[in-house]
Design an enzyme around this catalytic site. Structure first.
Site, mmCIF file in Angstrom:
data_model
loop_
_atom_site.group_PDB
_atom_site.id
_atom_site.type_symbol
_atom_site.label_atom_id
_atom_site.label_comp_id
_atom_site.label_asym_id
_atom_site.label_seq_id
_atom_site.Cartn_x
_atom_site.Cartn_y
_atom_site.Cartn_z
ATOM 1 N N SER A 75 18.179 -4.346 -2.580
ATOM 2 C CA SER A 75 18.502 -2.965 -3.425
ATOM 3 C C SER A 75 18.367 -1.562 -2.724
ATOM 4 O O SER A 75 19.105 -0.934 -3.071
ATOM 5 C CB SER A 75 17.674 -3.281 -4.804
ATOM 6 O OG SER A 75 16.263 -3.289 -4.410
ATOM 7 N N ALA A 97 15.915 -12.434 -0.782
ATOM 8 C CA ALA A 97 15.108 -12.701 0.367
ATOM 9 C C ALA A 97 14.012 -11.650 0.414
ATOM 10 O O ALA A 97 12.986 -11.836 1.246
ATOM 11 C CB ALA A 97 15.893 -12.830 1.635
ATOM 12 N N GLY A 98 14.026 -10.592 -0.279
ATOM 13 C CA GLY A 98 12.927 -9.547 -0.098
ATOM 14 C C GLY A 98 12.951 -8.969 1.125
ATOM 15 O O GLY A 98 12.128 -8.351 1.556
ATOM 16 N N LEU A 99 14.408 -8.609 1.371
ATOM 17 C CA LEU A 99 14.439 -7.844 2.614
ATOM 18 C C LEU A 99 15.192 -6.630 2.143
ATOM 19 O O LEU A 99 15.965 -5.740 3.019
ATOM 20 C CB LEU A 99 15.366 -8.730 3.541
ATOM 21 C CG LEU A 99 14.915 -9.973 4.094
ATOM 22 C CD1 LEU A 99 15.918 -10.672 5.105
ATOM 23 C CD2 LEU A 99 13.551 -9.614 4.962
ATOM 24 N N SER A 100 15.023 -5.858 0.883
ATOM 25 C CA SER A 100 15.325 -4.865 0.444
ATOM 26 C C SER A 100 17.028 -4.655 0.232
ATOM 27 O O SER A 100 17.364 -3.597 0.652
ATOM 28 C CB SER A 100 14.907 -3.544 1.314
ATOM 29 O OG SER A 100 13.591 -3.741 1.069
ATOM 30 N N SER A 146 31.781 -5.859 -5.814
ATOM 31 C CA SER A 146 31.226 -6.330 -4.537
ATOM 32 C C SER A 146 31.600 -7.589 -4.269
ATOM 33 O O SER A 146 31.865 -8.575 -5.055
ATOM 34 C CB SER A 146 29.663 -6.747 -5.150
ATOM 35 O OG SER A 146 28.932 -7.283 -4.200
ATOM 36 N N ASP A 176 10.548 1.177 1.341
ATOM 37 C CA ASP A 176 12.126 0.383 1.653
ATOM 38 C C ASP A 176 13.143 1.307 1.971
ATOM 39 O O ASP A 176 13.866 1.333 2.836
ATOM 40 C CB ASP A 176 12.479 -0.549 0.357
ATOM 41 C CG ASP A 176 11.315 -1.709 -0.075
ATOM 42 O OD1 ASP A 176 10.531 -1.811 1.043
ATOM 43 O OD2 ASP A 176 11.325 -2.326 -1.017
ATOM 44 N N ILE A 214 0.716 -1.292 -0.015
ATOM 45 C CA ILE A 214 0.129 -0.084 -0.059
ATOM 46 C C ILE A 214 0.902 1.147 0.038
ATOM 47 O O ILE A 214 0.382 2.230 0.213
ATOM 48 C CB ILE A 214 -0.990 0.072 0.987
ATOM 49 C CG1 ILE A 214 -0.480 -0.139 2.461
ATOM 50 C CG2 ILE A 214 -1.969 -0.951 1.041
ATOM 51 C CD1 ILE A 214 -1.399 -0.036 3.623
ATOM 52 N N GLU A 249 15.598 3.347 -8.629
ATOM 53 C CA GLU A 249 14.838 1.935 -8.559
ATOM 54 C C GLU A 249 13.670 2.110 -9.772
ATOM 55 O O GLU A 249 13.386 1.421 -10.586
ATOM 56 C CB GLU A 249 14.093 1.657 -7.510
ATOM 57 C CG GLU A 249 13.602 0.492 -7.438
ATOM 58 C CD GLU A 249 13.986 -0.701 -6.647
ATOM 59 O OE1 GLU A 249 15.059 -0.506 -5.785
ATOM 60 O OE2 GLU A 249 13.684 -1.900 -6.863
HETATM 61 C C1 GLA Z 1 8.502 -4.215 -2.366
HETATM 62 C C2 GLA Z 1 8.392 -2.550 -2.819
HETATM 63 C C3 GLA Z 1 7.977 -1.634 -1.636
HETATM 64 C C4 GLA Z 1 6.507 -2.207 -1.155
HETATM 65 C C5 GLA Z 1 6.478 -3.748 -1.073
HETATM 66 C C6 GLA Z 1 5.288 -4.191 -0.635
HETATM 67 O O1 GLA Z 1 9.319 -4.228 -0.999
HETATM 68 O O2 GLA Z 1 10.006 -2.256 -3.022
HETATM 69 O O3 GLA Z 1 7.943 -0.396 -2.225
HETATM 70 O O4 GLA Z 1 5.659 -1.881 -2.307
HETATM 71 O O5 GLA Z 1 7.359 -4.391 -2.067
HETATM 72 O O6 GLA Z 1 4.835 -3.747 0.555
#
Ligand code: GLA
Length: 388
Positions: free
Chosen positions: A130, A125-128, A67, A174, A35, A162
């Site tokens: 990037s 892992a989707g833990l940001s 890296s 993120d 959201i 991004e």
């Molecule tokens: C990714 C995106 C965020 C957010 C989430 C979902 O991490 O980078 O901006 O939209 O998905 O909440």
């Protein structure tokens, strides 16, 4: 990886000493998913996994990127007068995007640099990882070249890197968490106004356990962009009835009043998720502040159900972890965190039940999915900062 090892690696690669070291965290989101591009409230926190950068300025126009996570790619060199997206530059497109956005917003740098990165955020892992890399780069450039860009603007231009350079239409969550995170606290962020509040995360005798599906994440970027387009479609319908800026400006009651206007059930469910998730996030923060962790956990569970059934971003791996986590005695709440489609889930688990939790969820996951999940107890840490 120790500090001294990173310094030694820099010396080996660049035959000189770094002049500064910076760290930027990864993030988990406690609640408020998908959201941040619908003007809703999100509730992320920075974690102590993150990315390190060791830097030294150069006198010429060359930026050399290395890296330790992608050693086989070697040093990738880019000239400041030729910054453009290049698929073969792989991960270097993120820092390149940041340099480009700094220049485009009136902050070009006059000379290049050598930089060595090392990250311990579990891969994919989707833990940001990037956002961590972007905000890290924006911060060290801003400080080393004394560009005078505010923290909020480094966050915004990292998001633009991004969106516009790499081509993922992500929201601001993120980069905001990576830039603004504080130890032992989460950030209640209004993604419409960017007003935010730091809320201590006090879980008494419980901890946040990160559960990594270890699923290979192909094609998530396009699935993510599709969700955004579906939300745009939902918003076009909403605009015919309400004078609002974002889907999340609506209450659930207002949305339900126009349900029949949604001919397409998929578009309806996307809108329903967005509006209900925003309401859940606001309630979750207020119950957390009041010390009602059990209600917070219930809201996490409801969030997962909404992301599973209405937003459809979970899938077998995440559902297997989360649904088993719900059944382990003692679990306070569990849900996917981040974009989904693989990546990680989180659970709040009493400290004395964590060992059994990992065993039971881990074993079930292996029997259903065929490979192992990994578990980490999360520590909530500080946002981007200089280390030396
Ligand atoms: C990714 C995106 C965020 C957010 C989430 C979902 O991490 O980078 O901006 O939209 O998905 O909440």
């Amino acid at each position: 990886m120790k500090y001294a090892d990173l310094n030694a690696a820099f010396e080996t690669v660049f035959e000189s000493q770094p002049s500064a070291t910076y760290f930027a965290p990864g993030r988990i989101n406690l609640i408020g998913e998908h959201i941040d591009y619908n003007g809703g409230h999100v509730f992320p926190c920075a974690i102590t996994f993150g990315t390190y950068a060791l830097i030294r300025k150069r006198d010429d126009q060359i930026c050399n990127f290395y890296s330790m996570n992608f050693e086989s790619l070697g040093v990738i060199s880019v000239s400041l007068d030729a910054i453009s997206y290049d698929e073969t530059d792989d991960w270097v497109n993120y820092p390149k995007g940041v340099i480009k956005m700094l220049a485009d917003t009136g902050h070009p740098i006059e000379s290049g640099f050598d930089v060595l990165y090392y990250g311990n955020i579990p891969n994919g892992a989707g833990l940001s990882s990037s956002a961590s890399l972007e905000v890290l780069t924006a911060t060290f450039i801003n400080e080393m070249y004394q560009l005078g860009v505010s923290r909020l603007d480094t966050i915004k231009l990292s998001q633009r890197a991004e969106n516009e350079f790499v081509g993922v239409n992500s929201g601001i969550m993120d980069q905001f968490a990576v830039g603004m995170g504080q130890k032992d606290a989460a950030i209640l962020l209004n993604t419409n106004t960017l007003d935010y509040e730091i809320v201590p995360v006090i879980l008494e005798d419980a901890s946040i356990v990160i559960m990594n599906t270890n699923k290979r994440r192909g094609l998530i970027d396009s699935a993510y962009n599709t969700r955004r387009e579906e939300c745009d479609a939902a918003f076009r319908i909403i605009k015919e009835y309400y004078d609002v800026q974002f889907i999340c400006d609506l209450s659930m009651k207002q949305l339900l009043a126009i349900q029949t206007a949604f001919a397409d059930d998929v578009i309806w469910r996307r809108a329903k998720h967005a509006v209900s998730e925003n309401e859940r996030t606001l309630e979750a923060t207020s119950v957390l502040k009041a010390g009602n962790i059990n209600r917070f956990g219930e809201l996490m569970n409801e969030s997962h159900v909404s992301l599973r059934d209405d937003y459809e971003v979970t899938g077998l791996e995440l559902d297997t972890l989360v649904e088993k986590a719900w059944r382990v005695p003692g679990t306070i709440g569990a849900r996917v965190t981040g974009a989904g489609f693989g990546g990680c889930a989180i659970a709040i688990v009493p400290n004395d039940a964590i060992a059994a939790f990992k065993d039971q969820v881990g074993e079930h996951y292996r029997s259903v999915v065929g490979y192992d999940a990994t578990f980490h107890v999360a520590t909530i840490g500080q946002g981007v900062h200089r280390l030396d």
